[in-house]
Design a protein around this motif. Structure first.
Motif: not given
Length: 137
Positions: A54, A56, A60
């Motif tokens: 991701t 990320s 998050k």
């Protein structure tokens, strides 16, 4: 005694994503379901974490999972009827989506969608089954 093993395999570009589900019943009220996933990049020849896929952070990812799970399990749930039930569901969701690696290690990738899986009891009671959260990658 009962043992069932099922698998799903997704292949997207250079990524092979496998989800294994096993169900074991050895007596009692119900059996237990366990999930395990493997995500392998054929170019780099490495297994990938959800952070790798991701790009990320756990914070998050946790936030996105909480929002979707609260919508599915609380806001759109006609079974929950008391404030105590709502509070208990919030507690389960918050504990199961705490931003740490172990809570998000079971996931698959299909094209540009990452699906995160939560076993029974991790974010909801057993009767709710396996919970899934889909995140666009």
């Amino acid at each position: 005694f009962e043992f069932i093993l099922e698998s799903d395999i997704f292949i997207s570009n250079n990524l092979i994503s496998i989800l294994l589900r096993d169900y074991i019943y050895s007596g009692g009220a119900h059996g237990n379901t366990n999930l395990k996933s493997f995500n392998y990049d054929t170019e780099t020849e490495k297994f990938l974490s959800i952070i790798d896929v991701t790009k990320s952070t756990y914070d998050k990812i946790a936030r996105e999972c909480r929002v979707q799970l609260e919508n599915n399990l609380i806001n759109n749930n006609e079974i929950i009827s008391t404030p105590a039930e709502v509070d208990q569901m919030h507690i389960m969701i918050n504990e199961g989506t705490f931003p740490q690696a172990g809570n998000f290690e079971t996931f698959t990738v299909e094209k540009n969608i990452v699906t995160i899986y939560f076993e029974p009891y991790s974010v909801a009671p057993y009767s709710y089954g396996i919970q899934k959260v889909k995140i666009k990658n």
